[in-house]
Write an enzyme that holds these catalytic residues in place. Structure first.
Site, PDB file in Angstrom:
ATOM      1  N   CYS A 147       0.401  -1.415   0.366  1.00  0.00           N
ATOM      2  CA  CYS A 147      -0.107   0.046  -0.167  1.00  0.00           C
ATOM      3  C   CYS A 147       0.707   0.961   0.038  1.00  0.00           C
ATOM      4  O   CYS A 147       1.401   1.492   0.478  1.00  0.00           O
ATOM      5  CB  CYS A 147      -0.906  -0.099   1.245  1.00  0.00           C
ATOM      6  SG  CYS A 147      -1.457   0.852   1.418  1.00  0.00           S
ATOM      7  N   CYS A 169      -0.521   3.819   2.499  1.00  0.00           N
ATOM      8  CA  CYS A 169      -0.770   3.722   3.808  1.00  0.00           C
ATOM      9  C   CYS A 169       1.135   4.060   4.171  1.00  0.00           C
ATOM     10  O   CYS A 169       1.684   4.615   4.990  1.00  0.00           O
ATOM     11  CB  CYS A 169      -0.065   2.119   3.484  1.00  0.00           C
ATOM     12  SG  CYS A 169      -2.309   1.529   2.858  1.00  0.00           S
ATOM     13  N   ASP A 170       2.358   3.649   3.721  1.00  0.00           N
ATOM     14  CA  ASP A 170       2.992   3.968   3.734  1.00  0.00           C
ATOM     15  C   ASP A 170       4.917   4.609   3.201  1.00  0.00           C
ATOM     16  O   ASP A 170       5.859   5.022   3.264  1.00  0.00           O
ATOM     17  CB  ASP A 170       3.332   1.755   4.045  1.00  0.00           C
ATOM     18  CG  ASP A 170       2.975   1.297   4.384  1.00  0.00           C
ATOM     19  OD1 ASP A 170       2.440   2.205   5.468  1.00  0.00           O
ATOM     20  OD2 ASP A 170       2.867  -0.065   3.613  1.00  0.00           O
TER      21      ASP A 170
END
Length: 366
Positions: A184, A187-188
């Site tokens: 992701c 997300c990261d």
């Protein structure tokens, strides 16, 4: 990866439950919080701490439990959280959490999920650490059967079992998850370990194009490794990638191994040309992003809910969490193949609990 703290056994099966929640990610726990505050006394099956669930990344607490820092969940800015965690969680819960280390600046995924779990339990959600293996939605009350062979009747059900990221299946992928291996970018991608450094994205569809384009905000260079000589992605997405000077495409190539060390995490990726197997190349990168899709956890439903072509649960009513079976609701990534974020999952968990509460009230079940 450690699972949640073992609880006292929860008795169930002797009476019909008002609401059963299946799943324990942000959607499941948000549903539990709202349903408990509505005095529905929900019963939540959070999943089993089994070898099978470990292997496929479906242990209790959801996909966030497989991550490290969480910087994009509202309400958790960078800061020293130790005092709050010590006061909010039990000693057993704290002992089960991995140590964020001296460089931890914000909440970690396991910490966040354990806090959500504790909040749901504080309001009265009853938690069973087992999988729901099968369901019977053909008549009400519904019947659910656990992996251990126990059954429970329920007037309403919220399915919040999420979706698991697809990986190539390399041992080295597994070895460096949360140490540079991710599925992701949103997300990261902004984490310090990736900023200003090279990363690899694996895939050739729209998801890979989106991930690679997003990563150029923080990373340079961004390599796309694709086993064919053209993308499967839509033309506009592919053209956008090919026009981006921060992105380099490695055509006709597959990942052979993710390289790294326990101390540094990912330090490189070795790729091999599919047309010339003797031709290999090592890319010096700090991150590896798998963008080859997700698999929703819907097999246990046995085809009793309407699913999309990709096997996600269909929301049958706009802006509601209703499914094709009256009294069954869906929340989180099991129904959302577009946003796939923790805060959107939690939002639909809230919606599902409110939908279930109102539906139960309309049935005269208080």
């Amino acid at each position: 990866m450690a699972g949640p703290t073992p609880d006292e056994p929860v008795e169930f099966g002797s009476e019909t439950e008002k609401l059963v929640i299946i799943g324990s990610g942000p959607a499941g726990w948000a549903a539990g919080i709202y349903a408990s505050r509505a005095e529905l006394r929900p019963l939540c099956f959070e999943g089993a701490n089994s070898a099978e669930n470990y292997a496929q990344g479906t242990l209790p607490l959801g996909q966030l439990a497989l991550t490290t820092e969480v910087e994009n969940f509202p309400s958790w800015p960078a800061g020293d959280l130790s005092g709050y965690l010590n006061s909010a969680l039990t000693e057993k819960e704290r002992m089960m959490l991995p140590d964020g280390g001296p460089e931890q600046e914000t909440i970690t995924g396991p910490q966040l999920m354990t806090l959500m779990r504790r909040q749901a339990k504080n309001f009265g959600t009853r938690v069973v650490t087992d999988d729901v293996a099968s369901v019977d939605f053909s008549q009400r009350p519904f019947t659910l059967t656990t992996a251990q062979g126990k059954t429970v009747k329920a007037h309403s059900v919220i399915v919040a079992t999420g979706a698991r990221a697809n990986y190539l299946g390399l041992d080295s992928e597994h070895a460096y998850k949360n140490k540079g291996v991710s599925a992701c970018a949103v997300c990261d991608g902004a984490l310090p370990r990736f900023r200003g450094k090279g990363v690899v994205v694996v895939g050739g569809g729209d998801s890979a194009m989106e991930e690679a384009t997003y990563l150029t905000k923080f990373c340079d260079p961004v390599y796309i490794v694709h086993r064919r000589d053209e993308f499967r992605a839509s033309r506009i997405m592919a053209e956008r990638v090919l026009a981006n000077d921060k992105i380099t495409v490695k055509w006709d190539s597959v990942v052979e191994e993710v390289l790294g060390s326990d101390d540094e995490g990912v330090t490189g990726v070795r790729i091999r040309n599919v047309k010339d197997s003797d031709r290999t190349e090592t890319l010096d990168v700090s991150g590896y992003f798998a963008a080859i899709g997700h698999t929703p956890n819907t097999d246990f439903l046995g085809g009793q809910l309407e699913l999309t072509e990709k096997k996600y649960v269909v929301w049958t009513t706009p802006f509601r969490t209703h499914t094709s079976v009256e009294g069954v609701f869906a929340a989180g990534d099991v129904a959302d193949d577009y946003y796939r974020q923790a805060c959107t999952a939690a939002g639909t968990g809230c919606m599902a609990a409110l939908d279930a509460e109102r539906w139960l009230g309309a049935q005269g079940i208080e």
